[in-house]
Motif scaffolding. Structure first.
Motif, PDB file in Angstrom:
ATOM      1  N   ASN A 160       0.835  -1.215   0.000  1.00 18.20           N
ATOM      2  CA  ASN A 160       0.000   0.000   0.000  1.00 18.20           C
ATOM      3  C   ASN A 160       0.868   1.263   0.000  1.00 18.20           C
ATOM      4  N   ALA A 161       1.835   1.289  -0.895  1.00 20.60           N
ATOM      5  CA  ALA A 161       2.728   2.428  -1.130  1.00 20.60           C
ATOM      6  C   ALA A 161       3.717   2.685   0.006  1.00 20.60           C
ATOM      7  N   GLN A 162       3.804   1.791   0.985  1.00 24.69           N
ATOM      8  CA  GLN A 162       4.742   1.938   2.099  1.00 24.69           C
ATOM      9  C   GLN A 162       5.729   0.776   2.099  1.00 24.69           C
ATOM     10  N   MET A 163       6.985   1.069   2.363  1.00 24.50           N
ATOM     11  CA  MET A 163       7.986   0.006   2.448  1.00 24.50           C
ATOM     12  C   MET A 163       7.624  -0.891   3.629  1.00 24.50           C
ATOM     13  N   SER A 164       7.373  -2.171   3.365  1.00 31.43           N
ATOM     14  CA  SER A 164       7.001  -3.095   4.448  1.00 31.43           C
ATOM     15  C   SER A 164       8.160  -3.988   4.853  1.00 31.43           C
ATOM     16  N   ASP A 206       3.259  -0.345  -7.694  1.00 31.90           N
ATOM     17  CA  ASP A 206       2.191  -0.088  -6.717  1.00 31.90           C
ATOM     18  C   ASP A 206       1.137   0.845  -7.315  1.00 31.90           C
ATOM     19  N   ALA A 207       1.584   1.899  -7.969  1.00 33.11           N
ATOM     20  CA  ALA A 207       0.649   2.868  -8.560  1.00 33.11           C
ATOM     21  C   ALA A 207      -0.225   2.204  -9.620  1.00 33.11           C
ATOM     22  N   SER A 208       0.329   1.256 -10.368  1.00 30.06           N
ATOM     23  CA  SER A 208      -0.452   0.583 -11.417  1.00 30.06           C
ATOM     24  C   SER A 208      -1.527  -0.326 -10.820  1.00 30.06           C
ATOM     25  N   GLY A 218      -6.558   2.100  -7.610  1.00 27.82           N
ATOM     26  CA  GLY A 218      -7.687   2.613  -8.376  1.00 27.82           C
ATOM     27  C   GLY A 218      -8.931   1.761  -8.351  1.00 27.82           C
ATOM     28  N   ALA A 219      -8.809   0.449  -8.344  1.00 27.35           N
ATOM     29  CA  ALA A 219     -10.003  -0.394  -8.345  1.00 27.35           C
ATOM     30  C   ALA A 219     -10.560  -0.483  -6.925  1.00 27.35           C
ATOM     31  N   SER A 220     -11.860  -0.298  -6.777  1.00 24.90           N
ATOM     32  CA  SER A 220     -12.470  -0.334  -5.447  1.00 24.90           C
ATOM     33  C   SER A 220     -12.363  -1.728  -4.816  1.00 24.90           C
ATOM     34  N   GLU A 221     -12.222  -2.739  -5.620  1.00 21.65           N
ATOM     35  CA  GLU A 221     -12.110  -4.107  -5.119  1.00 21.65           C
ATOM     36  C   GLU A 221     -10.735  -4.394  -4.510  1.00 21.65           C
ATOM     37  N   THR A 222      -9.770  -3.571  -4.839  1.00 18.67           N
ATOM     38  CA  THR A 222      -8.414  -3.779  -4.330  1.00 18.67           C
ATOM     39  C   THR A 222      -8.353  -3.347  -2.870  1.00 18.67           C
ATOM     40  N   VAL A 223      -8.038  -4.297  -2.012  1.00 23.61           N
ATOM     41  CA  VAL A 223      -7.962  -4.026  -0.583  1.00 23.61           C
ATOM     42  C   VAL A 223      -6.514  -3.778  -0.167  1.00 23.61           C
TER      43      VAL A 223
END
Length: 181
Positions: A39-43, A142-144, A147-152
């Motif tokens: 989710n755009a954060q280094m994990s 990650d950016a690609s 956008g989809a609402s189904e993506t959790v």
């Protein structure tokens, strides 16, 4: 690279001095790098390196083996040399003990001593890329996914592995492999 071959050759010579009829040794180094963006954060971000030496021998028709991790720093050269000789002796001890209970002797097929080098064809060595470039690639991935609402949960990761192995044998073989995945 000569240091690694010297270390393997030292183990082979020590095994022969201890009574082995054949010996080979492998010095190996594995380098791994793993990066993960969630989710755009280094994990997670890991860079690991493992080094070791394995010695295989034949003594009176029985096989013995010993292995241990190595210190990779150049300042540890003398300690690694002692370890190589110790492992060779241990491998011969194992083979000597097994020779007393073996049913039939192990016989190696005649073999020409291999002299070779192999490297994975690699247009871009991922270990040579700057960290920032790798992170930018992960951010673009990650950016690609966004956008989809189904993506959790979005997760993008990179995993690299380099394996180097220096092999020397009492028959004169000397082989180097450099594999990148």
């Amino acid at each position: 690279m000569d240091h690694e071959f010297e270390l393997a050759r030292s183990a082979v010579e020590a095994a022969l001095s201890a009574g082995a009829s054949y010996a080979d040794a492998r010095v190996g180094r594995i380098t791994r790098e793993e990066l993960c963006l969630r989710n755009a954060q280094m994990s997670s971000a890991d860079a690991l390196e493992d080094c070791g030496l394995g010695v295989r021998v034949l003594f009176n028709g029985a096989s013995g083996f010993a292995a241990a991790p190595l210190a990779w720093r150049s300042s540890e050269h003398a300690a690694n040399e002692r370890l190589a000789r110790s492992l060779a002796g241990r491998a011969v001890e194992v083979a000597r003990a097994l020779a007393r209970v073996r049913r039939a002797p192990i016989e190696l097929a005649p073999n020409a001593a291999a002299r070779a080098e192999y490297a994975t064809p690699c247009a871009i060595d991922p270990f040579e890329l700057p960290l920032q470039e790798k992170i930018e690639l992960l951010r673009a991935a990650d950016a690609s996914l966004a956008g989809a609402s189904e993506t959790v949960v979005r997760e993008a990761s990179l995993s690299f592995r380099r394996s180097e192995q220096w092999f020397a044998a009492s028959d004169g073989a000397r082989v180097f492999q450099h594999l990148v995945r």
